[in-house]
Design a protein around this motif. Structure first.
Motif, PDB file in Angstrom:
ATOM      1  N   ALA A 111     -44.702  60.868 -17.693  1.00 24.61           N
ATOM      2  CA  ALA A 111     -43.669  59.849 -17.487  1.00 24.61           C
ATOM      3  C   ALA A 111     -43.454  58.991 -18.733  1.00 24.61           C
ATOM      4  O   ALA A 111     -42.310  58.671 -19.085  1.00 24.61           O
ATOM      5  CB  ALA A 111     -44.041  58.966 -16.291  1.00 24.61           C
ATOM      6  N   ALA A 112     -44.556  58.621 -19.408  1.00 21.77           N
ATOM      7  CA  ALA A 112     -44.447  57.739 -20.579  1.00 21.77           C
ATOM      8  C   ALA A 112     -43.721  58.435 -21.726  1.00 21.77           C
ATOM      9  O   ALA A 112     -42.813  57.860 -22.346  1.00 21.77           O
ATOM     10  CB  ALA A 112     -45.833  57.276 -21.021  1.00 21.77           C
ATOM     11  N   ARG A 113     -44.108  59.675 -22.021  1.00 24.77           N
ATOM     12  CA  ARG A 113     -43.467  60.391 -23.127  1.00 24.77           C
ATOM     13  C   ARG A 113     -42.025  60.764 -22.785  1.00 24.77           C
ATOM     14  O   ARG A 113     -41.146  60.728 -23.648  1.00 24.77           O
ATOM     15  CB  ARG A 113     -44.272  61.637 -23.482  1.00 24.77           C
ATOM     16  N   ALA A 114     -41.777  61.097 -21.530  1.00 23.92           N
ATOM     17  CA  ALA A 114     -40.413  61.413 -21.122  1.00 23.92           C
ATOM     18  C   ALA A 114     -39.511  60.200 -21.286  1.00 23.92           C
ATOM     19  O   ALA A 114     -38.380  60.314 -21.794  1.00 23.92           O
ATOM     20  CB  ALA A 114     -40.403  61.881 -19.671  1.00 23.92           C
ATOM     21  N   SER A 115     -40.013  59.034 -20.896  1.00 22.55           N
ATOM     22  CA  SER A 115     -39.227  57.806 -21.042  1.00 22.55           C
ATOM     23  C   SER A 115     -38.964  57.503 -22.506  1.00 22.55           C
ATOM     24  O   SER A 115     -37.847  57.116 -22.879  1.00 22.55           O
ATOM     25  CB  SER A 115     -39.968  56.646 -20.381  1.00 22.55           C
ATOM     26  N   GLY A 118     -36.390  59.909 -23.729  1.00 24.35           N
ATOM     27  CA  GLY A 118     -35.142  59.931 -22.980  1.00 24.35           C
ATOM     28  C   GLY A 118     -34.863  61.271 -22.345  1.00 24.35           C
ATOM     29  O   GLY A 118     -33.719  61.743 -22.318  1.00 24.35           O
ATOM     30  N   ILE A 119     -35.924  61.925 -21.826  1.00 18.06           N
ATOM     31  CA  ILE A 119     -35.792  63.247 -21.201  1.00 18.06           C
ATOM     32  C   ILE A 119     -36.447  63.206 -19.826  1.00 18.06           C
ATOM     33  O   ILE A 119     -37.243  62.303 -19.531  1.00 18.06           O
ATOM     34  CB  ILE A 119     -36.456  64.345 -22.065  1.00 18.06           C
ATOM     35  N   PRO A 120     -36.170  64.184 -18.951  1.00 15.11           N
ATOM     36  CA  PRO A 120     -36.808  64.193 -17.624  1.00 15.11           C
ATOM     37  C   PRO A 120     -38.308  64.455 -17.717  1.00 15.11           C
ATOM     38  O   PRO A 120     -38.776  65.201 -18.585  1.00 15.11           O
ATOM     39  CB  PRO A 120     -36.105  65.351 -16.900  1.00 15.11           C
ATOM     40  N   LEU A 137     -56.892  63.127 -50.767  1.00 19.63           N
ATOM     41  CA  LEU A 137     -57.379  61.915 -50.109  1.00 19.63           C
ATOM     42  C   LEU A 137     -56.481  61.592 -48.913  1.00 19.63           C
ATOM     43  O   LEU A 137     -55.281  61.357 -49.082  1.00 19.63           O
ATOM     44  CB  LEU A 137     -57.370  60.740 -51.086  1.00 19.63           C
ATOM     45  N   PRO A 138     -57.032  61.545 -47.684  1.00 14.19           N
ATOM     46  CA  PRO A 138     -56.190  61.254 -46.519  1.00 14.19           C
ATOM     47  C   PRO A 138     -55.611  59.841 -46.567  1.00 14.19           C
ATOM     48  O   PRO A 138     -56.345  58.870 -46.751  1.00 14.19           O
ATOM     49  CB  PRO A 138     -57.157  61.406 -45.341  1.00 14.19           C
ATOM     50  N   LEU A 139     -54.304  59.738 -46.406  1.00 12.71           N
ATOM     51  CA  LEU A 139     -53.636  58.438 -46.342  1.00 12.71           C
ATOM     52  C   LEU A 139     -53.400  58.014 -44.902  1.00 12.71           C
ATOM     53  O   LEU A 139     -53.579  56.853 -44.558  1.00 12.71           O
ATOM     54  CB  LEU A 139     -52.282  58.490 -47.063  1.00 12.71           C
ATOM     55  N   ALA A 140     -52.944  58.951 -44.083  1.00 16.06           N
ATOM     56  CA  ALA A 140     -52.544  58.588 -42.735  1.00 16.06           C
ATOM     57  C   ALA A 140     -52.487  59.801 -41.826  1.00 16.06           C
ATOM     58  O   ALA A 140     -52.345  60.937 -42.276  1.00 16.06           O
ATOM     59  CB  ALA A 140     -51.187  57.895 -42.765  1.00 16.06           C
ATOM     60  N   LEU A 141     -52.573  59.516 -40.537  1.00 14.80           N
ATOM     61  CA  LEU A 141     -52.396  60.502 -39.477  1.00 14.80           C
ATOM     62  C   LEU A 141     -51.079  60.214 -38.785  1.00 14.80           C
ATOM     63  O   LEU A 141     -50.787  59.065 -38.437  1.00 14.80           O
ATOM     64  CB  LEU A 141     -53.544  60.407 -38.474  1.00 14.80           C
ATOM     65  N   ASP A 142     -50.264  61.246 -38.583  1.00 11.28           N
ATOM     66  CA  ASP A 142     -48.979  61.106 -37.897  1.00 11.28           C
ATOM     67  C   ASP A 142     -48.996  62.001 -36.662  1.00 11.28           C
ATOM     68  O   ASP A 142     -49.142  63.212 -36.768  1.00 11.28           O
ATOM     69  CB  ASP A 142     -47.846  61.522 -38.846  1.00 11.28           C
ATOM     70  N   ARG A 143     -48.848  61.376 -35.492  1.00 13.05           N
ATOM     71  CA  ARG A 143     -48.771  62.127 -34.229  1.00 13.05           C
ATOM     72  C   ARG A 143     -47.332  62.012 -33.722  1.00 13.05           C
ATOM     73  O   ARG A 143     -46.912  60.955 -33.244  1.00 13.05           O
ATOM     74  CB  ARG A 143     -49.746  61.561 -33.202  1.00 13.05           C
ATOM     75  N   SER A 144     -46.552  63.078 -33.849  1.00 13.93           N
ATOM     76  CA  SER A 144     -45.140  63.063 -33.479  1.00 13.93           C
ATOM     77  C   SER A 144     -44.890  63.932 -32.255  1.00 13.93           C
ATOM     78  O   SER A 144     -45.565  64.945 -32.043  1.00 13.93           O
ATOM     79  CB  SER A 144     -44.279  63.570 -34.641  1.00 13.93           C
ATOM     80  N   VAL A 145     -43.881  63.530 -31.467  1.00 15.51           N
ATOM     81  CA  VAL A 145     -43.537  64.249 -30.246  1.00 15.51           C
ATOM     82  C   VAL A 145     -42.051  64.593 -30.267  1.00 15.51           C
ATOM     83  O   VAL A 145     -41.216  63.729 -30.576  1.00 15.51           O
ATOM     84  CB  VAL A 145     -43.862  63.406 -28.996  1.00 15.51           C
TER      85      VAL A 145
END
Length: 243
Positions: A111-115, A118-120, A137-145
Motif C-alpha cells: 500500500a505504501a509503495r503503491a501510494s 500513484g499505482i494500484p 570509495l562508496p559515497l551513497a546508497l540509492d534504493r529506487s522503485v
C-alpha cells in the motif's frame, strides 16, 4: 604529543593529523607523510601511526592508495543533490565514477509503495538498490522503485554500468520535469554499513526523492543514504522573475 593527555597515543596522533588536514597544512597533492615520517615526527611506533591513519580512513578523511601513499579525501563539489538529473549525473567532480547493484528485485507494490508511485496496490514494481562510488570509495546508497506497468521490461535493461535516467529517457520517452526531495538524518544498519564501508549505527544524510514527469505522474521514488564525510550537498537559488 600532548603531555598529560588521557587519550591514547594513536588517538592523539589521529587528532593532530585531523586538525592539520582541516587547517590545510598539506600541499595540493593531498598526500600526507608516510608512516616512517609520522613515526619519527610523533615519536611513536609504526603500530600507533597505522591505527591513527586507519581511524582517519574509517572516518572518510583519508584514503590509502596502493604503492602511492595516503591521501586526503576530497569533499568539495562531490554531489550537487538539487539537480534534476540522476544521482550519478550529479557527482560533479572527483575521480572514476562507478555504480554497483547490491540488490534488484521484481515484486508487487504494498500500500505504501503503491501510494508513493500513484499505482494500484499489488501492481508489479522493480526495486533497485545501488551503491555509487568514486575511485572505489562508496559515497551513497540509492534504493529506487519503478512501476513495471509504466516501464515494462525495465528491469532487464539495468546493469551495474547502466544510467537508469538514460534508459527512461531514450527507451521510454520519459521527460523529467520536477524532482522533490526531503533531507533528514538517518543511521547505518548492519546491511548498509557493510555496503557503504562504515561502522554500524553511524549517522547518514538521508534524502527521500520523488521524480515527476510533465504530466505530474511519478516516474520513480528513491531513498538515498549518503556518508556525510564523503559528500557535500549543494543547493542553488535563483532570482524569481515575473511571468
Amino acid at each position: 604529543m600532548v603531555i598529560g593527555s588521557t587519550a591514547s597515543l594513536h588517538e592523539q596522533v589521529r587528532a593532530a593529523l585531523a586538525q592539520e588536514i582541516q587547517d590545510g597544512r598539506y600541499d595540493d597533492s593531498g598526500r600526507i607523510p608516510s608512516e616512517p615520517e609520522l613515526c619519527e615526527r610523533f615519536g611513536v611506533s609504526r603500530i600507533t601511526v597505522r591505527r591513527a591513519v586507519s581511524d582517519l580512513e574509517e572516518l572518510g578523511i583519508v584514503r590509502r592508495r596502493q604503492g602511492a601513499g595516503t591521501f586526503i579525501t576530497k569533499r568539495s563539489d562531490v554531489l550537487g543533490t538539487m539537480a534534476i538529473g540522476g544521482f550519478a549525473d550529479q557527482i560533479s567532480e572527483g575521480g572514476e565514477k562507478s555504480r554497483a547493484i547490491m540488490r534488484a528485485v521484481t515484486t508487487t507494490a504494498d500500500a505504501a509503495r503503491a501510494s508513493a508511485l500513484g499505482i494500484p496496490t499489488g501492481s508489479p514494481i522493480f526495486v533497485l538498490e545501488r551503491v555509487f562510488r568514486i575511485d572505489g570509495l562508496p559515497l551513497a546508497l540509492d534504493r529506487s522503485v519503478y512501476s513495471l506497468d509504466r516501464y515494462p521490461g525495465f528491469a532487464e535493461r539495468i546493469s551495474d554500468d547502466t544510467s537508469t535516467y538514460r534508459v527512461l529517457r531514450e527507451d521510454y520517452g520519459v521527460h523529467f520535469a520536477e524532482v522533490r526531495r526531503e533531507v533528514r538524518l538517518g543511521y547505518t544498519t548492519a546491511q548498509t554499513a557493510e555496503w557503504l564501508q562504515r561502522p554500524e549505527h553511524e549517522p547518514l544524510i538521508v534524502i527521500e526523492k520523488v521524480a515527476l514527469d510533465r504530466d505530474g505522474a511519478v516516474i520513480h521514488t528513491s531513498h538515498i543514504e549518503s556518508v556525510p564525510s564523503r559528500v557535500t550537498l549543494r543547493t542553488v537559488a535563483y532570482e524569481e522573475r515575473p511571468a
